[in-house]
Write a protein that holds these residues in place. Structure first.
Motif, mmCIF file in Angstrom:
data_model
loop_
_atom_site.group_PDB
_atom_site.id
_atom_site.type_symbol
_atom_site.label_atom_id
_atom_site.label_comp_id
_atom_site.label_asym_id
_atom_site.label_seq_id
_atom_site.Cartn_x
_atom_site.Cartn_y
_atom_site.Cartn_z
ATOM 1 N N GLY A 102 6.163 -25.805 -15.546
ATOM 2 C CA GLY A 102 6.408 -26.681 -14.399
ATOM 3 C C GLY A 102 5.553 -26.365 -13.201
ATOM 4 O O GLY A 102 5.721 -26.971 -12.128
ATOM 5 N N LEU A 103 4.605 -25.415 -13.351
ATOM 6 C CA LEU A 103 3.719 -25.009 -12.257
ATOM 7 C C LEU A 103 4.520 -24.669 -10.993
ATOM 8 O O LEU A 103 4.183 -25.075 -9.879
ATOM 9 C CB LEU A 103 2.685 -26.112 -11.964
ATOM 10 N N SER A 104 5.568 -23.914 -11.187
ATOM 11 C CA SER A 104 6.440 -23.511 -10.086
ATOM 12 C C SER A 104 5.725 -22.533 -9.159
ATOM 13 O O SER A 104 4.855 -21.768 -9.575
ATOM 14 C CB SER A 104 7.706 -22.851 -10.639
ATOM 15 N N GLU A 105 6.136 -22.528 -7.902
ATOM 16 C CA GLU A 105 5.582 -21.589 -6.928
ATOM 17 C C GLU A 105 6.105 -20.178 -7.153
ATOM 18 O O GLU A 105 5.392 -19.191 -6.956
ATOM 19 C CB GLU A 105 5.949 -22.009 -5.506
ATOM 20 N N TYR A 106 7.374 -20.097 -7.554
ATOM 21 C CA TYR A 106 8.031 -18.801 -7.704
ATOM 22 C C TYR A 106 8.531 -18.636 -9.137
ATOM 23 O O TYR A 106 8.877 -19.618 -9.797
ATOM 24 C CB TYR A 106 9.216 -18.678 -6.740
ATOM 25 N N GLY A 107 8.573 -17.384 -9.588
ATOM 26 C CA GLY A 107 9.094 -17.106 -10.918
ATOM 27 C C GLY A 107 9.946 -15.859 -10.902
ATOM 28 O O GLY A 107 9.635 -14.895 -10.198
ATOM 29 N N VAL A 108 11.026 -15.877 -11.663
ATOM 30 C CA VAL A 108 11.889 -14.693 -11.776
ATOM 31 C C VAL A 108 12.305 -14.519 -13.230
ATOM 32 O O VAL A 108 12.630 -15.486 -13.920
ATOM 33 C CB VAL A 108 13.136 -14.805 -10.869
ATOM 34 N N THR A 109 12.224 -13.292 -13.697
ATOM 35 C CA THR A 109 12.694 -12.970 -15.031
ATOM 36 C C THR A 109 13.425 -11.644 -14.976
ATOM 37 O O THR A 109 13.666 -11.104 -13.896
ATOM 38 C CB THR A 109 11.539 -12.932 -16.050
ATOM 39 N N THR A 110 13.804 -11.117 -16.125
ATOM 40 C CA THR A 110 14.532 -9.862 -16.162
ATOM 41 C C THR A 110 13.874 -8.910 -17.143
ATOM 42 O O THR A 110 13.161 -9.338 -18.052
ATOM 43 C CB THR A 110 16.008 -10.093 -16.561
ATOM 44 N N ALA A 111 14.101 -7.626 -16.938
ATOM 45 C CA ALA A 111 13.539 -6.602 -17.806
ATOM 46 C C ALA A 111 14.652 -5.752 -18.400
ATOM 47 O O ALA A 111 15.605 -5.400 -17.699
ATOM 48 C CB ALA A 111 12.571 -5.727 -17.026
ATOM 49 N N PHE A 112 14.532 -5.445 -19.693
ATOM 50 C CA PHE A 112 15.496 -4.556 -20.338
ATOM 51 C C PHE A 112 15.276 -3.115 -19.897
ATOM 52 O O PHE A 112 16.215 -2.347 -19.720
ATOM 53 C CB PHE A 112 15.364 -4.633 -21.866
ATOM 54 N N HIS A 113 14.012 -2.722 -19.729
ATOM 55 C CA HIS A 113 13.672 -1.354 -19.391
ATOM 56 C C HIS A 113 12.762 -1.347 -18.168
ATOM 57 O O HIS A 113 11.873 -2.201 -18.033
ATOM 58 C CB HIS A 113 12.971 -0.667 -20.566
ATOM 59 N N LYS A 114 12.961 -0.381 -17.283
ATOM 60 C CA LYS A 114 12.237 -0.366 -16.020
ATOM 61 C C LYS A 114 10.717 -0.378 -16.179
ATOM 62 O O LYS A 114 10.026 -1.010 -15.372
ATOM 63 C CB LYS A 114 12.674 0.833 -15.183
ATOM 64 N N PRO A 115 10.126 0.297 -17.198
ATOM 65 C CA PRO A 115 8.665 0.219 -17.341
ATOM 66 C C PRO A 115 8.147 -1.217 -17.481
ATOM 67 O O PRO A 115 6.983 -1.487 -17.177
ATOM 68 C CB PRO A 115 8.400 1.035 -18.612
#
Length: 305
Positions: A184-197
């Protein structure tokens, strides 16, 4: 170039393995997506690459390769929510509640630039089974503020690899890079991580395609928060960490499920409890902060309530 060279580069063990150059990663991904190599070769390469551990540079190159095959449709003023493409089993999806919350919020807060949310989906991918965003959206009407992109339409070549990925039954590079491809060519993106690295990996591989990328500690591979957590973003070249507590906002949710069914998940959002509604509002508060619509969670929460 012979594809066997790439298999050898990632699958001959610690002494013989090496990092793939950007051009090699792109060439290998193109060969896979275009079916120019056998299923056995694809499987050997993906498993070897995963075992070697993909570098940040290789992951960034893989994203670049996938972008060449994508169809984009811009959603103005949007934040992409990068959900995992494997299944959800312990929690319902909250996003069916976001449409009404955002509608009410913007009706009362005309000074805030509208926030649209973009979510992608496909058939379930390894390494676990469970509910997918696609199943939920197939049971819902898409509204004004929440937009769904089906991968079979925006990146069919990757979607068609689903049977092979299930046959392998293991996580591969695609599990890492597929969550935030920004159709969608969004300005912002957020996801999640299982492990901090993986926080650094996600910020590195996706930052080129957004005004800002964030990674949140959340539930089951999705950017939906069900408890206390934290989020990370890059500021002036440094990764900063911000903690939050849902208890500070009067939320005491502690419900979990075992192999939640589609019917159960839909019933929860069709007839949400007060605590589920509070959770959904809290997630919207986070997204308002992530998309720079408000300065802090306290302001977002006050406006939402």
């Amino acid at each position: 170039m012979s594809f066997k060279k790439y298999i050898k580069a990632v699958g001959t063990g610690p002494k013989g393995n090496r990092e793939l150059e950007e051009s090699e990663v792109i060439d290998a991904i193109e060969a896979i997506l275009e079916n120019r190599v056998t299923q056995a070769q694809i499987g050997a390469f993906l498993i070897g690459w995963r075992t070697k551990l993909e570098t940040d540079g290789e992951l960034t190159a893989a994203v670049k390769a996938l972008k060449k095959y994508m169809k984009f449709s811009k959603v103005e003023n949007s934040l992409e929510l990068g959900y995992s493409f494997d299944g959800r089993v312990n929690n319902p999806f909250l996003f069916p509640l976001y449409e009404e919350i955002l509608k009410n919020f913007h009706e009362k807060n005309k000074d805030i630039t509208p926030l649209h949310l973009v979510i992608s989906g496909d058939l379930v991918q390894p390494a676990k089974n469970g509910l997918t965003t696609k199943e939920i959206f197939d049971s819902l009407d898409v509204g004004q503020y929440v937009h769904y992109f089906d991968r079979v339409e925006y990146l069919k070549e990757l979607s068609l690899l689903t049977p092979l990925r299930h046959e392998l039954g293991l996580r591969t590079v695609f599990n890492t890079v597929e969550k935030l491809l920004n159709p969608g060519l969004s300005e912002y993106g957020v996801t999640t991580a299982f492990h901090k690295p993986y926080v650094k990996k996600y910020l590195t591989m996706f930052k080129e395609y957004y005004k800002e990328v964030l990674v949140v500690k959340a539930a089951e591979g999705s950017p939906e928060v069900f408890g206390n957590g934290k989020y990370w973003k890059e500021v002036d070249g440094e990764i900063t960490e911000v903690s939050f507590s849902i208890n500070d906002f009067g939320i005491t949710y502690d419900k979990t499920y075992e192999d939640i069914s589609l019917e159960e998940a839909l019933e929860i959002v069709k007839n949400p409890s007060d605590e589920v509604l509070k959770l959904a509002k809290f997630n919207i508060a986070l997204y308002l902060v992530f998309a720079s619509r408000v300065d802090n969670l306290e302001d977002a929460w006050k406006r939402l309530n």
